[in-house]
Design a protein around this motif. Structure first.
Motif, short mmCIF file in Angstrom:
data_model
loop_
_atom_site.label_atom_id
_atom_site.label_comp_id
_atom_site.label_asym_id
_atom_site.label_seq_id
_atom_site.Cartn_x
_atom_site.Cartn_y
_atom_site.Cartn_z
N ALA A 1 0.78 -1.28 0.22
CA ALA A 1 -0.05 -0.02 -0.06
C ALA A 1 0.92 1.14 -0.10
CB ALA A 1 -0.85 -0.21 1.18
N ALA A 2 2.05 1.24 0.64
CA ALA A 2 2.90 2.47 0.82
C ALA A 2 3.53 2.75 -0.48
CB ALA A 2 4.00 2.27 1.74
N VAL A 3 3.79 1.58 -1.32
CA VAL A 3 4.40 1.79 -2.82
C VAL A 3 3.31 2.39 -3.57
CG1 VAL A 3 5.24 0.50 -4.91
CG2 VAL A 3 5.92 -0.21 -2.70
N ALA A 4 2.19 2.23 -3.68
CA ALA A 4 1.17 2.77 -4.54
C ALA A 4 0.85 3.98 -4.02
CB ALA A 4 -0.37 1.91 -4.53
N THR A 5 0.56 4.20 -2.57
CA THR A 5 0.21 5.69 -2.33
C THR A 5 1.20 6.73 -2.48
OG1 THR A 5 -1.25 4.63 -0.48
CG2 THR A 5 -0.46 7.04 -0.19
N LEU A 6 2.62 6.31 -2.32
CA LEU A 6 3.67 7.17 -2.52
C LEU A 6 3.83 7.75 -4.01
CD1 LEU A 6 6.21 6.02 0.00
CD2 LEU A 6 4.93 8.09 0.05
N LEU B 1 15.66 7.95 -14.24
CA LEU B 1 15.25 7.37 -13.07
C LEU B 1 14.87 8.33 -11.93
CD1 LEU B 1 14.67 4.69 -11.59
CD2 LEU B 1 16.92 4.39 -10.75
N PRO B 2 13.61 8.62 -11.46
CA PRO B 2 13.54 9.43 -10.40
C PRO B 2 13.72 8.82 -9.20
CG PRO B 2 11.46 8.82 -11.33
CD PRO B 2 12.66 7.96 -12.25
N LEU B 3 14.32 9.46 -8.22
CA LEU B 3 14.88 8.92 -6.99
C LEU B 3 13.74 8.57 -6.40
CD1 LEU B 3 18.17 10.98 -6.40
CD2 LEU B 3 18.04 8.88 -7.53
N TRP B 4 12.68 9.78 -5.88
CA TRP B 4 11.81 9.29 -4.96
C TRP B 4 10.90 8.11 -5.24
CZ3 TRP B 4 12.42 10.65 -0.25
CH2 TRP B 4 13.31 12.24 0.02
N PRO B 5 10.20 8.09 -6.28
CA PRO B 5 9.70 6.84 -6.79
C PRO B 5 10.34 5.71 -6.78
CG PRO B 5 9.10 8.76 -8.48
CD PRO B 5 10.53 9.21 -7.57
N ALA B 6 11.72 5.61 -7.01
CA ALA B 6 12.47 4.30 -6.94
C ALA B 6 12.59 4.11 -5.36
CB ALA B 6 13.80 4.64 -7.58
N ALA C 1 10.74 4.49 -3.00
CA ALA C 1 9.20 4.11 -2.79
C ALA C 1 8.89 2.59 -3.11
CB ALA C 1 7.97 4.94 -3.07
N ILE C 2 9.41 2.52 -4.52
CA ILE C 2 9.29 0.98 -4.87
C ILE C 2 10.21 0.09 -4.17
CG2 ILE C 2 9.64 -0.47 -6.86
CD1 ILE C 2 8.90 2.05 -8.73
N LEU C 3 11.34 0.38 -3.71
CA LEU C 3 12.04 -0.46 -2.88
C LEU C 3 11.51 -0.85 -1.44
CD1 LEU C 3 15.75 1.03 -3.62
CD2 LEU C 3 14.83 -1.03 -4.53
N LEU C 4 10.56 0.04 -1.18
CA LEU C 4 9.71 -0.34 0.20
C LEU C 4 8.83 -1.81 -0.05
CD1 LEU C 4 8.11 3.11 1.39
CD2 LEU C 4 10.10 1.79 2.34
N GLY C 5 8.60 -2.21 -1.42
CA GLY C 5 8.06 -3.16 -1.61
C GLY C 5 8.93 -4.67 -1.17
N ILE C 6 10.21 -4.41 -1.05
CA ILE C 6 10.99 -5.82 -0.71
C ILE C 6 10.92 -6.11 0.71
CG2 ILE C 6 13.26 -4.39 -0.11
CD1 ILE C 6 14.66 -6.30 -2.32
N LEU C 7 10.35 -5.04 1.45
CA LEU C 7 10.15 -5.56 2.87
C LEU C 7 9.66 -6.99 3.30
CD1 LEU C 7 10.58 -4.41 5.70
CD2 LEU C 7 8.10 -3.73 5.69
N PRO C 8 8.43 -7.54 2.59
CA PRO C 8 8.26 -8.83 2.74
C PRO C 8 9.36 -9.90 2.80
CG PRO C 8 6.69 -7.84 1.45
CD PRO C 8 7.64 -6.91 1.51
N ALA C 9 10.41 -9.64 2.19
CA ALA C 9 11.31 -10.48 1.97
C ALA C 9 12.39 -10.70 3.25
CB ALA C 9 12.35 -10.12 0.75
N PHE C 10 12.13 -9.81 4.19
CA PHE C 10 12.93 -9.81 5.48
C PHE C 10 11.77 -9.95 6.62
CE2 PHE C 10 14.96 -7.02 2.12
CZ PHE C 10 16.45 -7.66 2.32
#
Length: 436
Positions: free
Chosen positions: A365-370, A397-402, A404-413
């Motif tokens: 949800a954070a990736v989509a919202t941001l 490559l815009p830094l802030w959207p990139a 935000a997308i990296l937050l989606g890797i949280l389930p791997a940890f």
């Protein structure tokens, strides 16, 4: 001078004078403290011990039946990534979304049959991308361009087919636009494939409300059709290879297709017998007023959701869109709750929605919202999310959207690691003996 009593001090030997009593050194004191800690006394904690405890606390546990992530959390995470993919055509951001989804699937996928469907979705996404490029080459593109790559023979069409052409000029601008568009659709398919590979469909069915149980069974059967079909095809192809028979080409496909169809029919018959034995389709006797109230609330809620969504998407409905949407959602949920009273079903060991499930769902949800907030913050941000093709420029490559997308890797940890992942990441023991 010596005595027989051991408690009395002995006289020193001749030629030796008694010296001062030795005091314990710092090393001896440290050894004594360590031995005291082993004997049950208070043992001081070193920084290394504290870091190991923190690392052990932050490491995701091994997945079991009790602490497995709720399947709804995996679907919310995948839908969040898919929503983010639908808000951009930047190929760099889309590739980053594909990488995040693939890494999470590789880190938290189990060995269940339905978990091996991710590769099929990736192949389907590649096929969709190639088909989109082929359509752009053969049928042309509405994007005007000046950089001509090649010119195909154009087929003349009648007047009623005006606006459609077959063949002609293929430009770099039109091909790039088709690549961006096809890559977005391919990313959506990969996100759906990630949810299919991570979420257990049977456990997802158990989590549905009672009013949607019958429809949920149909949806779950449809979702598990592709993974089971892929598993059957892989099993039959492996069996043919072991027997030295061809498993590729048209001949191999025809000889594998019949056993796959037979297995699908047998699975359907077994599923129907199991559903009948468990009383599928039984309903409880409820008053007529409750049935009418349920129908009114459900239909009215769905109409309110549609009207509220339309109001939010149009400029004229900005004032009434959100209240109507919230009222429609409340009415639809009330109708589903009342409709669940007609379904006679119980839950054996219901799945708990824990803290880790909240973290998994919140990351998507954070990736989509941001990304939505970034696009609406300033008009210039829309150009970074949707790079232009006329004139033809390289995407950035815009830094802030990139980020935000990296937050989606949280389930791997944070998600519990399956047993096969723990076995792969464990360091093998060195059983070789040193030569003498």
């Amino acid at each position: 001078m010596t005595t027989d009593n051991n408690d009395k001090p002995r006289a020193p030997a001749s030629g030796h004078t008694p010296g001062p009593t030795p005091t314990p050194s710092a090393a001896a004191t440290t050894v004594g403290r360590r031995s005291a800690g082993r004997n049950g006394w208070a043992q001081p904690q070193t920084p290394g011990t504290l870091s190991k405890k923190v690392q052990r606390r932050l490491t995701a546990p091994q997945a079991t039946r009790t602490n497995a992530i709720h399947p709804g959390a995996w679907w919310l995470w995948a839908l969040g990534l898919g929503t983010a993919a639908s808000r951009t055509t930047n190929p760099l951001l889309l590739a980053l979304l594909i990488g995040v989804a693939g890494y999470v699937v590789a880190a938290r996928r189990t060995e269940a049959p339905w978990a091996h469907s991710y590769a099929a979705f990736v192949k389907l996404a590649l096929a969709v991308l190639l088909i989109r490029l082929a359509f752009a080459v053969i049928l042309g593109s509405p994007i005007p361009g000046t950089h001509t790559l090649l010119t195909l023979p154009e087929l003349p069409l009648p007047d009623w087919a005006e606006g459609i052409r077959i063949g002609g000029r293929v430009t770099a601008e039109g091909l790039t636009f088709a690549l961006y568009d096809g890559l977005k659709l391919a990313t959506l398919l990969i996100c759906v494939g990630a949810a299919n590979a991570l979420a257990n469909p049977a456990r997802l069915l158990k989590s549905l409300p009672g009013a949607l149980y019958e429809a949920g069974v149909a949806v779950v059967v449809a979702l598990t059709f592709a993974p089971n079909l892929i598993a059957d095809v892989q099993r039959l192809r492996a069996a043919r290879r072991l027997r030295g028979r061809p498993d590729k080409g048209l001949r191999g496909l025809l000889q594998v297709g019949l056993p796959v169809l037979e297995g699908a029919l047998e699975r359907s018959v077994a599923l129907a017998a199991a559903m009948d034995a468990r009383g599928y389709g039984r309903t409880a006797d409820v008053p007529r007023t409750v049935r009418r109230t349920t129908a009114v609330l459900t239909l009215g809620g769905l109409v309110g959701v549609c009207a509220g969504t339309y109001g939010l998407l149009t400029a004229e409905g900005g004032s009434y869109g959100l209240p109507v949407l919230l009222a429609g959602l409340a009415a639809a949920l009330a109708g589903l709750w009342l409709g669940g009273r007609r379904s006679l079903r119980t839950r054996y060991r219901p799945d708990a929605w824990g803290v880790r499930a909240w973290l998994v769902a919140a990351s998507g949800a954070a990736v989509a919202t941001l990304l939505i907030l970034y696009a609406s913050y300033a008009p210039s941000n829309s150009a970074a999310l949707h790079p232009g093709v006329v004139p033809l420029t390289a995407p950035t490559l815009p830094l802030w959207p990139a980020a935000a997308i990296l937050l989606g890797i949280l389930p791997a940890f944070v998600a519990p690691a399956p047993e096969n992942t723990r076995r792969k990441t464990a360091r093998p023991k060195n059983t070789r003996k040193e030569p003498s």
